[in-house]
Design an enzyme around this catalytic site. Structure first.
Site, PDB file in Angstrom:
ATOM      1  N   ASP A 149      24.491  83.221  -5.114  1.00 34.07           N
ATOM      2  CA  ASP A 149      25.381  84.260  -4.611  1.00 34.07           C
ATOM      3  C   ASP A 149      26.593  84.374  -5.528  1.00 34.07           C
ATOM      4  O   ASP A 149      27.141  83.358  -5.965  1.00 34.07           O
ATOM      5  CB  ASP A 149      25.836  83.907  -3.191  1.00 34.07           C
ATOM      6  CG  ASP A 149      26.539  85.051  -2.500  1.00 34.07           C
ATOM      7  OD1 ASP A 149      25.855  86.011  -2.114  1.00 34.07           O
ATOM      8  OD2 ASP A 149      27.778  84.979  -2.363  1.00 34.07           O
ATOM      9  N   ILE A 150      26.996  85.600  -5.829  1.00 31.47           N
ATOM     10  CA  ILE A 150      28.195  85.820  -6.630  1.00 31.47           C
ATOM     11  C   ILE A 150      29.411  85.517  -5.759  1.00 31.47           C
ATOM     12  O   ILE A 150      29.554  86.059  -4.664  1.00 31.47           O
ATOM     13  CB  ILE A 150      28.248  87.265  -7.163  1.00 31.47           C
ATOM     14  CG1 ILE A 150      27.065  87.523  -8.108  1.00 31.47           C
ATOM     15  CG2 ILE A 150      29.583  87.526  -7.878  1.00 31.47           C
ATOM     16  CD1 ILE A 150      26.960  88.951  -8.606  1.00 31.47           C
ATOM     17  N   GLU A 173      24.822  90.683  -2.998  1.00 33.41           N
ATOM     18  CA  GLU A 173      25.037  89.976  -4.252  1.00 33.41           C
ATOM     19  C   GLU A 173      24.284  88.651  -4.297  1.00 33.41           C
ATOM     20  O   GLU A 173      24.625  87.748  -5.043  1.00 33.41           O
ATOM     21  CB  GLU A 173      26.540  89.749  -4.475  1.00 33.41           C
ATOM     22  CG  GLU A 173      27.184  88.771  -3.534  1.00 33.41           C
ATOM     23  CD  GLU A 173      27.598  89.349  -2.183  1.00 33.41           C
ATOM     24  OE1 GLU A 173      28.257  88.625  -1.432  1.00 33.41           O
ATOM     25  OE2 GLU A 173      27.258  90.506  -1.863  1.00 33.41           O
TER      26      GLU A 173
END
Length: 135
Positions: free
Chosen positions: A15-16, A58
């Site tokens: 995950d960003i 994301e």
């Protein structure tokens, strides 16, 4: 770590970190540029036999099969560092971002169970400073 013969099966959720801030600070088109950059780096870094999927927003999910768990962890950590040092260029803006990674390496009854376990590890990484791997 689950082995099948001499192979390890790993699910990694990526995950960003603070993606909303990327969108808020640079705009949604810049956020899209970050997602495209991430997808390209994932495709270039991992093998064609590895499964790479955008999981929503994301978040990305990887299904990896390796002979050496430690080597796989090193590869994921090197990828995390590569992302941290990657400059995303969008129009006249340049920015960087980091990622958090959760890993499930115990074979479960289903792929969904492994994804859920990796997702729990991802949340643990996000709750403890981000920009790290938890397994």
């Amino acid at each position: 770590m689950q082995k099948r013969g001499s192979l390890s099966i790993i699910v990694a959720m990526i995950d960003i970190d603070f993606f909303k801030k990327v969108n808020d600070n640079y705009g949604h088109a810049a956020g899209d540029a970050a997602l495209k950059s991430m997808a390209e780096l994932l495709t270039n870094e991992f093998r064609g036999s590895d499964v790479i999927a955008r999981f929503g927003g994301e978040e990305f999910c990887l299904l990896l099969v390796y002979k050496d768990f430690t080597a796989m962890l090193n590869k994921l950590n090197n990828f995390r560092t590569q992302i941290e040092n990657n400059q995303v260029v969008h129009e006249k803006t340049q920015f960087t971002y980091t990622i958090s990674i959760g890993i499930a390496s115990d074979l479960s009854d289903s792929l969904e169970d492994m994804i859920n376990k990796a997702d729990l590890k991802l949340y643990e990484a996000k709750e403890t400073d981000r920009n790290k791997i938890v397994h």
